[in-house]
Design a protein around this motif. Structure first.
Motif: not given
Length: 103
Positions: A74-103
């Motif tokens: 399992l790997i998870q990535g894509g968070c823009p916050n990972t570009r910085g040195s502060d690891r406490s906010n990794d995984g909580i950034g995004g493009p500024g919007y969400t998408l509805p679930a697709e099942f």
């Protein structure tokens, strides 16, 4: 920081022709410091696939790191916050919007 599971990545989309029942027409190649990952797209979640492609083409994922790595695959990535040195906010950034679930 390969030893800790971090790998900075660059996303590249490739488009090619493929026949019915063969390899997908389009794949993403995630270039990491420890090798490439090839991701195939499937049409059963079109909103999420289209969003991923749009963000990739805009360079949204360039220079990001995998912020969650579990042994066994399992790997998870894509968070823009990972570009910085502060690891406490990794995984909580995004493009500024969400998408509805697709099942």
């Amino acid at each position: 920081m390969v030893g800790t599971g971090w790998a900075v990545c660059l996303l590249v989309l490739f488009v090619g022709a493929a026949g019915c029942g063969q390899a997908p027409d389009e794949v993403a190649v995630i270039q990491t410091s420890i090798g490439d990952i090839v991701v195939a797209f499937h049409g059963d979640v079109p909103g999420h696939v289209d969003n991923f492609k749009k963000l990739a083409r805009q360079g949204f994922y360039d220079g990001t790191a995998f912020h969650r790595v579990k042994p066994g695959g399992l790997i998870q990535g894509g968070c823009p916050n990972t570009r910085g040195s502060d690891r406490s906010n990794d995984g909580i950034g995004g493009p500024g919007y969400t998408l509805p679930a697709e099942f």
